[in-house]
Design a protein around this motif. Structure first.
Motif, PDB file in Angstrom:
ATOM      1  N   MET A  42       0.859  -1.178   0.000  1.00 16.07           N
ATOM      2  CA  MET A  42       0.000   0.000   0.000  1.00 16.07           C
ATOM      3  C   MET A  42       0.894   1.225   0.000  1.00 16.07           C
ATOM      4  SD  MET A  42      -1.034   2.573   2.203  1.00 16.07           S
ATOM      5  CE  MET A  42      -2.408   3.725   2.211  1.00 16.07           C
ATOM      6  N   SER A  43       0.658   2.132  -0.915  1.00 20.11           N
ATOM      7  CA  SER A  43       1.455   3.351  -0.960  1.00 20.11           C
ATOM      8  C   SER A  43       0.549   4.576  -0.981  1.00 20.11           C
ATOM      9  CB  SER A  43       2.364   3.367  -2.194  1.00 20.11           C
ATOM     10  OG  SER A  43       1.600   3.462  -3.387  1.00 20.11           O
ATOM     11  N   GLU A  45       0.769   8.986  -1.691  1.00 14.71           N
ATOM     12  CA  GLU A  45       1.579  10.022  -2.320  1.00 14.71           C
ATOM     13  C   GLU A  45       0.948  11.377  -2.027  1.00 14.71           C
ATOM     14  OE1 GLU A  45       2.389  11.347  -6.908  1.00 14.71           O
ATOM     15  OE2 GLU A  45       2.667   9.223  -6.400  1.00 14.71           O
ATOM     16  N   LEU A 143     -13.107   3.407  -4.562  1.00 14.01           N
ATOM     17  CA  LEU A 143     -11.858   2.943  -5.149  1.00 14.01           C
ATOM     18  C   LEU A 143     -12.118   2.247  -6.480  1.00 14.01           C
ATOM     19  CD1 LEU A 143     -11.818   2.161  -1.821  1.00 14.01           C
ATOM     20  CD2 LEU A 143      -9.429   1.704  -2.413  1.00 14.01           C
ATOM     21  N   SER A 165      -5.900  -5.285  -7.140  1.00 17.72           N
ATOM     22  CA  SER A 165      -5.263  -3.975  -7.220  1.00 17.72           C
ATOM     23  C   SER A 165      -6.347  -2.922  -7.068  1.00 17.72           C
ATOM     24  CB  SER A 165      -4.552  -3.777  -8.569  1.00 17.72           C
ATOM     25  OG  SER A 165      -3.532  -4.727  -8.751  1.00 17.72           O
ATOM     26  N   GLU A 167      -7.019   1.658  -6.402  1.00 11.10           N
ATOM     27  CA  GLU A 167      -6.464   2.994  -6.230  1.00 11.10           C
ATOM     28  C   GLU A 167      -7.581   4.019  -6.069  1.00 11.10           C
ATOM     29  OE1 GLU A 167      -5.538   4.569 -10.671  1.00 11.10           O
ATOM     30  OE2 GLU A 167      -4.146   3.053  -9.893  1.00 11.10           O
ATOM     31  N   THR A 168      -7.236   5.120  -5.410  1.00  7.32           N
ATOM     32  CA  THR A 168      -8.191   6.208  -5.204  1.00  7.32           C
ATOM     33  C   THR A 168      -7.434   7.461  -4.799  1.00  7.32           C
ATOM     34  OG1 THR A 168     -10.282   6.804  -4.130  1.00  7.32           O
ATOM     35  CG2 THR A 168      -8.594   5.796  -2.737  1.00  7.32           C
ATOM     36  N   SER A 169      -8.145   8.563  -4.711  1.00  5.10           N
ATOM     37  CA  SER A 169      -7.616   9.816  -4.180  1.00  5.10           C
ATOM     38  C   SER A 169      -8.609  10.360  -3.166  1.00  5.10           C
ATOM     39  CB  SER A 169      -7.392  10.848  -5.295  1.00  5.10           C
ATOM     40  OG  SER A 169      -6.382  10.431  -6.187  1.00  5.10           O
ATOM     41  N   ARG A 191      -3.024  10.479  -2.809  1.00  2.91           N
ATOM     42  CA  ARG A 191      -3.262   9.386  -3.755  1.00  2.91           C
ATOM     43  C   ARG A 191      -2.884   8.058  -3.099  1.00  2.91           C
ATOM     44  NH1 ARG A 191      -0.812  11.816  -9.483  1.00  2.91           N
ATOM     45  NH2 ARG A 191      -2.160  13.683  -9.542  1.00  2.91           N
ATOM     46  N   LEU A 192      -3.760   7.085  -3.199  1.00  2.57           N
ATOM     47  CA  LEU A 192      -3.548   5.780  -2.566  1.00  2.57           C
ATOM     48  C   LEU A 192      -3.550   4.677  -3.612  1.00  2.57           C
ATOM     49  CD1 LEU A 192      -6.082   6.167   0.392  1.00  2.57           C
ATOM     50  CD2 LEU A 192      -3.621   6.563   0.476  1.00  2.57           C
ATOM     51  N   ARG A 193      -2.644   3.731  -3.449  1.00  2.00           N
ATOM     52  CA  ARG A 193      -2.605   2.542  -4.319  1.00  2.00           C
ATOM     53  C   ARG A 193      -2.411   1.301  -3.452  1.00  2.00           C
ATOM     54  NH1 ARG A 193       1.377   2.742  -9.238  1.00  2.00           N
ATOM     55  NH2 ARG A 193       0.056   0.960  -9.768  1.00  2.00           N
TER      56      ARG A 193
END
Length: 205
Positions: A42-43, A45, A143, A165, A167-169, A191-193
């Protein structure tokens, strides 16, 4: 073949067919999957003073969800992150992120996401909506999700495994996290992944 033998043969065939149908139905039922923490990434930004994004992660997570492999639908689920497990490869910054300026980890040790809805958008894609609880506040988050693969694992545990997989913001200010917004030292948009594997609970077999 005499009539008695024919009746007996038909009865056996019906029983076999019924057993196969029941077996298939049982296999197709929704099952609980446990997140594999060893295969979870999980990252996040976030922009720093407009110069460059800081990229980090949470290193401790657990969770489970209900997935129907026959329909390709996620039916419910929960992910729980330990807020003090945040990591950006900078000790002083990580300590600051754990403070009450940001995550306030002593008061709010967990960040929780509870899945509330799944809407397919393609053969193996969809949108997951859920409630994200952070800093004592809960807001909805959507997401974009890709269901990468579902099959028996080829090595090691050999459990039936699903790979996802997503992702979202989001805006951190929606949860009351406003440090650094004025002046613009730390961005509001995050931002999330996610990428992870989840194994079917053996208790369902």
């Amino acid at each position: 073949m005499n009539p008695g033998t024919m009746i007996e043969h038909s009865a056996r065939s019906a029983l076999v067919a019924s057993a196969l149908c029941l077996s298939g139905a049982a296999f197709a039922e929704p099952a609980t999957f446990e997140v594999d923490s060893e295969h979870f990434s999980m990252s996040f930004e976030i922009m720093h003073i407009g110069y460059a994004p800081v990229i980090g992660m949470f290193r401790e997570v657990e969770g489970q969800f209900v997935y129907d492999d026959a329909t390709g639908e996620l039916q419910s689920g929960t992910l729980v992150f330990q807020s003090d497990s945040i990591f950006t490869n900078h000790k002083k910054r990580d300590e600051h992120l754990r403070s009450d300026d940001f995550l306030h980890s002593k008061k709010y040790p967990e960040i929780r996401f509870d899945l509330t809805d799944f809407e397919p958008s393609g053969e193996n894609t969809g949108k997951v909506t859920g409630d994200l609880t952070m800093l004592g506040q809960t807001n909805p988050v959507t997401l974009d999700v890709t269901l990468n693969k579902s099959a028996e694992y080829p090595i090691g545990h050999e459990d039936f495994t699903l790979g996802i997989s997503a992702e979202t913001s989001l805006r951190r200010s929606d949860w009351g996290m406003t440090y650094g917004l004025e002046p613009a030292l730390v961005g509001d948009e995050v931002r999330l992944r996610f990428g992870f594997e989840a194994n079917q609970d053996s208790g369902w077999f």
